[in-house]
Design a protein around this motif. Structure first.
Motif, PDB file in Angstrom:
ATOM      1  N   PRO A  21     130.705 -14.819  50.555  1.00 53.99           N
ATOM      2  CA  PRO A  21     130.891 -15.924  50.921  1.00 53.99           C
ATOM      3  C   PRO A  21     132.246 -15.689  51.542  1.00 53.99           C
ATOM      4  CG  PRO A  21     130.683 -16.230  48.453  1.00 53.99           C
ATOM      5  CD  PRO A  21     130.140 -14.772  48.867  1.00 53.99           C
ATOM      6  N   HIS A  22     133.131 -14.992  51.080  1.00 53.66           N
ATOM      7  CA  HIS A  22     134.731 -14.849  51.369  1.00 53.66           C
ATOM      8  C   HIS A  22     134.571 -14.189  52.941  1.00 53.66           C
ATOM      9  CE1 HIS A  22     138.900 -13.894  51.787  1.00 53.66           C
ATOM     10  NE2 HIS A  22     138.730 -12.504  52.187  1.00 53.66           N
ATOM     11  N   LEU A  23     133.670 -13.001  53.112  1.00 57.90           N
ATOM     12  CA  LEU A  23     133.387 -12.559  54.361  1.00 57.90           C
ATOM     13  C   LEU A  23     132.932 -13.688  55.244  1.00 57.90           C
ATOM     14  CD1 LEU A  23     132.334  -9.075  53.530  1.00 57.90           C
ATOM     15  CD2 LEU A  23     134.551  -9.640  54.370  1.00 57.90           C
ATOM     16  N   LEU A  24     132.007 -14.216  54.911  1.00 57.86           N
ATOM     17  CA  LEU A  24     131.407 -15.354  55.746  1.00 57.86           C
ATOM     18  C   LEU A  24     132.246 -16.412  56.022  1.00 57.86           C
ATOM     19  CD1 LEU A  24     127.955 -16.047  53.732  1.00 57.86           C
ATOM     20  CD2 LEU A  24     128.185 -14.856  56.042  1.00 57.86           C
ATOM     21  N   VAL A  48     123.126  -7.042  57.390  1.00 59.03           N
ATOM     22  CA  VAL A  48     122.841  -8.182  56.632  1.00 59.03           C
ATOM     23  C   VAL A  48     124.038  -9.479  56.623  1.00 59.03           C
ATOM     24  CG1 VAL A  48     122.286  -8.990  54.267  1.00 59.03           C
ATOM     25  CG2 VAL A  48     121.300  -6.763  55.224  1.00 59.03           C
ATOM     26  N   LEU A  49     124.997  -9.010  56.334  1.00 58.59           N
ATOM     27  CA  LEU A  49     126.368 -10.008  56.446  1.00 58.59           C
ATOM     28  C   LEU A  49     126.232 -10.932  57.715  1.00 58.59           C
ATOM     29  CD1 LEU A  49     129.139 -11.143  55.657  1.00 58.59           C
ATOM     30  CD2 LEU A  49     130.169  -9.285  57.044  1.00 58.59           C
ATOM     31  N   LEU A  50     126.093 -10.325  58.927  1.00 63.52           N
ATOM     32  CA  LEU A  50     125.937 -10.941  60.347  1.00 63.52           C
ATOM     33  C   LEU A  50     124.796 -12.050  60.311  1.00 63.52           C
ATOM     34  CD1 LEU A  50     127.380  -8.274  62.500  1.00 63.52           C
ATOM     35  CD2 LEU A  50     128.380 -10.270  61.845  1.00 63.52           C
ATOM     36  N   ALA A  51     123.580 -11.259  59.997  1.00 64.54           N
ATOM     37  CA  ALA A  51     122.139 -12.273  59.850  1.00 64.54           C
ATOM     38  C   ALA A  51     122.375 -13.407  58.969  1.00 64.54           C
ATOM     39  CB  ALA A  51     121.159 -11.469  59.333  1.00 64.54           C
ATOM     40  N   TRP A  53     125.280 -14.790  58.189  1.00 65.40           N
ATOM     41  CA  TRP A  53     126.379 -15.566  58.833  1.00 65.40           C
ATOM     42  C   TRP A  53     125.656 -16.428  60.035  1.00 65.40           C
ATOM     43  CZ3 TRP A  53     129.336 -14.202  63.748  1.00 65.40           C
ATOM     44  CH2 TRP A  53     130.288 -15.160  63.931  1.00 65.40           C
ATOM     45  N   LEU A  54     124.753 -15.847  60.735  1.00 61.47           N
ATOM     46  CA  LEU A  54     124.228 -16.624  61.754  1.00 61.47           C
ATOM     47  C   LEU A  54     123.190 -17.611  61.204  1.00 61.47           C
ATOM     48  CD1 LEU A  54     123.444 -13.739  64.408  1.00 61.47           C
ATOM     49  CD2 LEU A  54     125.510 -15.136  64.035  1.00 61.47           C
ATOM     50  N   ARG A  55     122.724 -17.676  59.944  1.00 64.25           N
ATOM     51  CA  ARG A  55     121.839 -18.558  59.496  1.00 64.25           C
ATOM     52  C   ARG A  55     122.550 -19.655  58.744  1.00 64.25           C
ATOM     53  NH1 ARG A  55     118.764 -13.824  59.698  1.00 64.25           N
ATOM     54  NH2 ARG A  55     116.694 -14.114  60.009  1.00 64.25           N
ATOM     55  N   ARG A  56     123.709 -19.692  58.621  1.00 59.16           N
ATOM     56  CA  ARG A  56     124.559 -20.783  58.279  1.00 59.16           C
ATOM     57  C   ARG A  56     124.493 -22.050  59.136  1.00 59.16           C
ATOM     58  NH1 ARG A  56     130.225 -18.666  55.589  1.00 59.16           N
ATOM     59  NH2 ARG A  56     130.114 -20.837  54.638  1.00 59.16           N
ATOM     60  N   PRO A  57     124.278 -23.284  58.662  1.00 54.65           N
ATOM     61  CA  PRO A  57     124.267 -24.320  59.812  1.00 54.65           C
ATOM     62  C   PRO A  57     125.689 -24.546  60.351  1.00 54.65           C
ATOM     63  CG  PRO A  57     124.267 -25.048  57.267  1.00 54.65           C
ATOM     64  CD  PRO A  57     123.914 -23.592  57.220  1.00 54.65           C
ATOM     65  N   GLY A  58     125.489 -25.124  61.546  1.00 50.76           N
ATOM     66  CA  GLY A  58     126.595 -25.822  62.297  1.00 50.76           C
ATOM     67  C   GLY A  58     127.325 -24.825  63.158  1.00 50.76           C
ATOM     68  N   GLY A  59     126.733 -23.281  63.384  1.00 52.94           N
ATOM     69  CA  GLY A  59     127.427 -22.510  64.315  1.00 52.94           C
ATOM     70  C   GLY A  59     127.046 -22.652  65.594  1.00 52.94           C
ATOM     71  N   PRO A  60     127.723 -22.094  66.488  1.00 55.72           N
ATOM     72  CA  PRO A  60     127.551 -22.513  67.889  1.00 55.72           C
ATOM     73  C   PRO A  60     126.058 -21.621  68.372  1.00 55.72           C
ATOM     74  CG  PRO A  60     129.256 -20.517  67.599  1.00 55.72           C
ATOM     75  CD  PRO A  60     128.770 -21.205  66.239  1.00 55.72           C
TER      76      PRO A  60
END
Length: 130
Positions: A21-24, A48-51, A53-60
């Motif tokens: 979560p801190h890196l996200l 895995v971190l980037l994948a 991150w991209l699955r978090r809601p609300g991103g561009p």
């Protein structure tokens, strides 16, 4: 040049992974005019971190390209243009939709100028993950 869809798909997240979560939060804090580089040795979980991150809601809107050691310049340009013009949820009038045609195709020498102009005009900004 034909690009396999697997190069443009965000990888699946393994069932057993450690959320960061801190890196996200750090990634979420980046602004649209920033370049973010994630650096770590092989096996430390960058993909895995980037994948995740991209699955978090609300991103561009986001384009993903898996870059391989055997990607030469024409193959990379083709993957880049394909990824950017197929971003899910891209607005109908997006300058990215005509990017390949306007730039004269993925091998045109001025594709970088056309790409920069198209990305500068994007609202909301798009995210590109390599």
């Amino acid at each position: 040049m034909r690009i396999p869809l697997s190069k443009l798909a965000v990888p699946e997240i393994p069932t057993a992974f450690a959320p960061r979560p801190h890196l996200l939060d750090l990634l979420d804090g980046a602004t649209s005019d920033q370049l973010v580089v994630v650096i770590a040795p092989p096996g430390y979980g960058k993909t895995v971190l980037l994948a995740d991150w991209l699955r978090r809601p609300g991103g561009p809107p986001t384009a993903w390209i898996t870059v391989d050691a055997n990607d030469d310049a024409p193959r990379f340009r083709s993957a880049l243009l394909t990824a950017l013009t197929t971003i899910p949820g891209l607005p109908t009038g997006s300058p990215l939709l005509d990017l390949g045609r306007e730039a004269g195709g993925p091998t045109a020498p001025d594709v970088v100028d056309h790409l920069a102009a198209a990305l500068d005009g994007m609202r909301p900004a798009v995210r590109l993950v390599l």
